[in-house]
Design a protein around this motif. Sequence first.
Motif, short mmCIF file in Angstrom:
data_model
loop_
_atom_site.label_atom_id
_atom_site.label_comp_id
_atom_site.label_asym_id
_atom_site.label_seq_id
_atom_site.Cartn_x
_atom_site.Cartn_y
_atom_site.Cartn_z
N VAL A 31 0.84 -1.20 0.00
CA VAL A 31 0.00 0.00 0.00
C VAL A 31 0.87 1.25 0.00
N ALA A 32 1.86 1.30 0.92
CA ALA A 32 2.68 2.51 1.07
C ALA A 32 3.54 2.77 -0.17
N SER A 33 4.17 1.73 -0.71
CA SER A 33 5.02 1.93 -1.88
C SER A 33 4.21 2.28 -3.12
N THR A 34 2.98 1.77 -3.22
CA THR A 34 2.11 2.13 -4.34
C THR A 34 1.78 3.62 -4.31
N LEU A 35 1.58 4.13 -3.10
CA LEU A 35 1.28 5.55 -2.94
C LEU A 35 2.54 6.42 -2.95
N GLY A 36 3.73 5.79 -2.90
CA GLY A 36 4.97 6.54 -2.93
C GLY A 36 5.41 7.06 -1.58
N SER A 37 4.84 6.52 -0.48
CA SER A 37 5.22 6.95 0.86
C SER A 37 6.32 6.06 1.41
N ASP A 38 6.75 6.38 2.64
CA ASP A 38 7.83 5.65 3.30
C ASP A 38 7.30 4.29 3.75
N ASP A 39 7.56 3.25 2.97
CA ASP A 39 7.01 1.93 3.27
C ASP A 39 7.65 1.28 4.49
N LEU A 40 8.92 1.57 4.75
CA LEU A 40 9.58 0.98 5.91
C LEU A 40 9.00 1.52 7.20
N LEU A 41 8.84 2.83 7.27
CA LEU A 41 8.24 3.43 8.46
C LEU A 41 6.79 3.00 8.61
N ALA A 42 6.11 2.80 7.48
CA ALA A 42 4.72 2.32 7.52
C ALA A 42 4.65 0.92 8.11
N ALA A 43 5.59 0.05 7.75
CA ALA A 43 5.60 -1.31 8.30
C ALA A 43 5.83 -1.30 9.81
N PHE A 44 6.74 -0.45 10.26
CA PHE A 44 6.99 -0.35 11.70
C PHE A 44 5.77 0.22 12.43
N ALA A 45 5.16 1.26 11.85
CA ALA A 45 3.97 1.85 12.46
C ALA A 45 2.83 0.84 12.52
N ALA A 46 2.68 0.02 11.47
CA ALA A 46 1.62 -0.99 11.47
C ALA A 46 1.86 -2.03 12.56
N GLY A 47 3.10 -2.48 12.71
CA GLY A 47 3.41 -3.44 13.76
C GLY A 47 3.18 -2.87 15.15
N THR A 48 3.52 -1.59 15.33
CA THR A 48 3.31 -0.93 16.62
C THR A 48 1.83 -0.78 16.92
N ALA A 49 1.05 -0.37 15.91
CA ALA A 49 -0.38 -0.13 16.11
C ALA A 49 -1.15 -1.42 16.36
N ILE A 50 -0.77 -2.50 15.67
CA ILE A 50 -1.53 -3.74 15.80
C ILE A 50 -1.34 -4.38 17.17
N SER A 51 -0.24 -4.03 17.84
CA SER A 51 0.03 -4.61 19.17
C SER A 51 -0.11 -3.57 20.27
N TRP A 52 -0.76 -2.45 19.97
CA TRP A 52 -0.83 -1.33 20.92
C TRP A 52 -1.49 -1.73 22.24
N ASP A 53 -2.56 -2.52 22.16
CA ASP A 53 -3.28 -2.91 23.39
C ASP A 53 -2.89 -4.29 23.90
N GLY A 54 -1.93 -4.95 23.23
CA GLY A 54 -1.43 -6.24 23.71
C GLY A 54 -2.25 -7.43 23.27
N HIS A 55 -3.37 -7.23 22.57
CA HIS A 55 -4.22 -8.36 22.16
C HIS A 55 -3.50 -9.26 21.17
N PHE A 56 -2.85 -8.66 20.18
CA PHE A 56 -2.13 -9.45 19.18
C PHE A 56 -0.98 -10.21 19.82
N ASN A 57 -0.26 -9.57 20.75
CA ASN A 57 0.88 -10.22 21.42
C ASN A 57 0.43 -11.44 22.22
#
Length: 430
Positions: A258-284
Motif C-alpha cells: 500500500v505505502a510503496s504504491t502511494l509513494g510513501s515511506d514503506d519501511l516506516l509504515a511497516a513499523f507503524a503498522a506493527g506498533t499499532a496492531i500490538s498497541w493494546d497487547g491483544h495481538f501479542n
Amino acid sequence: MRDVIDVTPVSLSYLVLGGFVVSFSMVSLAIKERLYIGEVVLGTGFGVIIGPYCANIFDPRSWGKESNEITLEVMRVVLATGLFAIGVELPGAYIREHVKSLLIMVVPTMAFGWFICAGFIQLLFPKLNFVSALVVSACLTPTDPVLASAIIGGKFAVKNVPGHIRRILAAESACNDGLAYPFLSISIYLTIEASTKVAFGKWFLIGWLYQVILGSVIGALLGWMFSFMMKFSHRKGLIDRESFVAQYLSLAIFTIGVASTLGSDDLLAAFAAGTAISWDGHFNTHTEDEVFSSVIDLVLNCACFIYIGAWLPFNQYDNDLLGIAVWKLVLLFVAFLALRRIPAMLLLYKWIPDVTNWKEALFCGHFGPMGVGAIFISTLAITRLSDEGGDPSDQEQLLSSMLHPIVSFVVLCSILIRTQLITYSQYCRS
C-alpha cells in the motif's frame, strides 16, 4: 536427460538456500556457542563462496538492468518484515511512553553522524562534491534493524544487556531506518535540482509530509484496522492462533504494498503498522511463545545475507577511475565506527531517559550495525538518480557508480567486524 534437467538461476537459488538453512539448523547451537558466529556472518560468507568471485554458482549482478530492481525488492521485503516484527514485539504503547528518548536518539544523532561522516567521505573521495558525499553518508547513517535484531534478540543479549537498552535500541533501529528517507531525499534533490529553493521545497513537501508523515499515518491506520478486524474475528470464532502468527508476514507485505504504491515511506509504515496492531497487547497475547515468526526471520535473514554475499562488488573496491582504493575504504569504515554515533550519544545521553549513564551511552553509540538497510537505501538512490529525466550530469554518473562499492564495503566490514565484536562480547560475558 537434458530435456528433463532444468538448471536455472531460480532452481539453483532454491537449492543453495535450502541446503544452507538445513545445514545451519543442524549445527547452529554448536556454531553459536563454540565459535560465536551467527547466521548473518555465515550466510554472508556462504554467499561470497557461491558468488561470482569463487564458485560462480549465483551472481545477482549478472541479471543486467533488472539487478537493482531485484536487489531493492529483496531488501525491502526483509526490512519490512523485520520492522513489523520489532513493532509487534515492543510493549504496548511503547512509542508513546518513550517518545522523548527516541526523538533524541534518532534525529540529532543521525543528523550529526550524517553530516560529519559526509565530510570524511569527501576527504577520502575528492571526486565527489559535498552534496554527493551527503547521499553516500545518508545510506550508511541508519542502524540496520535486521542486524540489530540478530544481535540483541538472542538469549545471550537477553542475559547480558538490560531490557530497557534492548528495547530502546530495537525501536531506534526501526525508526531511523525509515527516517533515512529525508536525509537521502534532500541530498538527491540538491544533486538533481538546479535551484536550492526548489530542492528544499520538494524535500519538505515530499520527503517529510508525503513520505514520512503520510507513511506513518498509513501504517498506523492499517495496523489499527487489522487489530480491530482480528479482535472481531476472534470473538466470532473465525480465526485461530496459527492465523494470528501468519499476520507477521502477510500484513508486513500488504503494508509495504500500500505505502510503496502511494509513494510513501514503506519501511516506516511497516513499523507503524506493527506498533499499532500490538498497541493494546491483544495481538501479542495470541502470538507469544510461537516460534513461527522466528523461523520466518531465520529463513529470510539467511536468504538475504546469502544474496548480499554473492552481490558484493569485490572488483570495484580498487578502481583508479573512480578514485576508490581498499585503504580508503578501510579508513572510511574506521571513521564511521568512531564518529557516526558515539560522540553524539555521549553528548546527549543526559537528556535520554532510557540511557542512565555514560557506559550505556557508549554501548548505544557503538551499537550501530550497517547492513540490509544501507544496501536498500543505496540501491534506491541509484534508481532515483537513473529515473530522473534528461541526461544526468557527470557528478550524478559518478555518484551512481561509486555508491554501491563504498556502501557495500562498509556493510561487509560492519557484518564481519562490528557484528562479531558485539556478539563475541555478549557470549564472553555469559
